[in-house]
Design a protein around this motif. Structure first.
Motif, PDB file in Angstrom:
ATOM      1  N   HIS A   5       0.839  -1.201   0.000  1.00 12.83           N
ATOM      2  CA  HIS A   5       0.000   0.000   0.000  1.00 12.83           C
ATOM      3  C   HIS A   5       0.877   1.255   0.000  1.00 12.83           C
ATOM      4  O   HIS A   5       2.030   1.208   0.421  1.00 12.83           O
ATOM      5  N   PRO A   6       0.322   2.393  -0.409  1.00  9.15           N
ATOM      6  CA  PRO A   6       1.062   3.650  -0.237  1.00  9.15           C
ATOM      7  C   PRO A   6       1.315   3.894   1.252  1.00  9.15           C
ATOM      8  O   PRO A   6       0.537   3.439   2.088  1.00  9.15           O
ATOM      9  N   HIS A  30      -5.060   2.977  -7.031  1.00  9.86           N
ATOM     10  CA  HIS A  30      -4.944   2.013  -5.926  1.00  9.86           C
ATOM     11  C   HIS A  30      -6.182   2.097  -5.032  1.00  9.86           C
ATOM     12  O   HIS A  30      -6.739   1.073  -4.637  1.00  9.86           O
ATOM     13  N   CYS A  34      -8.624  -0.607  -3.300  1.00 11.18           N
ATOM     14  CA  CYS A  34      -8.276  -0.895  -1.905  1.00 11.18           C
ATOM     15  C   CYS A  34      -9.161  -0.095  -0.942  1.00 11.18           C
ATOM     16  O   CYS A  34      -9.011   1.125  -0.829  1.00 11.18           O
ATOM     17  N   CYS A  37      -7.259   1.894   2.049  1.00  7.25           N
ATOM     18  CA  CYS A  37      -6.624   3.175   1.709  1.00  7.25           C
ATOM     19  C   CYS A  37      -7.673   4.217   1.327  1.00  7.25           C
ATOM     20  O   CYS A  37      -7.503   5.404   1.614  1.00  7.25           O
TER      21      CYS A  37
HETATM   22 ZN   LIG Z   1      -4.174   0.216   0.092  1.00  5.80          ZN
END
Ligand SMILES: [Zn+2]
Length: 218
Positions: A5-6, A30, A34, A37
């Motif tokens: 993930h970031p 993303h 996700c 996030c």
């Molecule tokens: Zn994520």
């Protein structure tokens, strides 16, 4: 299951609209895939708005409430911020039709450049110093061992990629910097969105001959 993930710092910078456009597109794509996030960005946006308007945060945002909130987010990620509508975009490559996150569907080009098993198309976001691309690697393909002079974001959009002993899948947000030498490869083929702020540098053997082409490959 998404493994990569970031960072939270990057999610906050995204919420504050401080990322260069190609990276913002990667984080947005993303977040379409996700829920965790997506929720975290929403939380950052709420905090930033409260700061901007100098308003008190809801009670849930004090330190105690924050850890409760994180627990809740992790426990029921899909509840807080609904997933975007399924109407994404599609891209055709190598005889396959692949779903794209909406933010990328708006930007992709109809044509690919091909080098062996690797197909590539540059995406223009008006930022010459930062390269954004869609990269398709056919089954059994790899990117020869290389390192980076800057950073490299790889967001997996379909298929899987093996890198550094980890198998990444759709949604994984993989961040590499100049300290990493790697040889990503794919058994089943994959489509990625990549962002780099400097050309990659091939490090070994024959592929070093590719260095003059590296800026074209990505
Ligand atoms: Zn994520």
């Amino acid at each position: 299951m998404i493994k990569a993930h970031p960072t939270d710092e990057m999610l906050r910078a995204f919420a504050a609209d401080q990322l260069p456009v190609p990276l913002a597109v990667g984080v947005a794509a993303h977040c379409e895939l996700c829920a965790a996030c997506r929720n975290r960005v929403h939380q950052h946006e709420t905090e930033l708005a409260a700061e901007a308007f100098d308003e008190p945060l809801p009670a849930a945002f004090d330190d105690a409430g924050m850890s409760d909130m994180l627990d809740q987010i992790l426990a029921s990620p899909a509840e807080r911020v609904p997933a975007p509508p399924a109407a994404q975009g599609w891209i055709e490559v190598d005889g396959e039709r692949i779903a794209l996150p909406g933010v990328l569907a708006r930007h992709h080009q109809p044509t690919w450049r091909q080098l062996g098993k690797v197909r590539h198309q540059g995406l223009a976001f008006g930022q010459a110093a930062i390269r954004a691309s869609l990269l398709h690697i056919a089954a059994g393909g790899q990117i020869p061992e290389h390192t980076h002079r800057g950073y490299e974001l790889t967001l997996l959009l379909s298929g899987s990629m093996q890198d550094g002993g980890v198998r990444y899948q759709r949604g994984d947000f993989i961040w590499r910097d100049a300290s990493v030498v790697h040889t990503p490869h794919t058994a089943e083929g994959c489509l990625c969105y990549t962002v780099q702020d400097a050309p990659i540098h091939f490090t070994r053997g024959l592929p070093r001959l590719l260095n003059p082409l590296a800026h074209r490959l990505y």
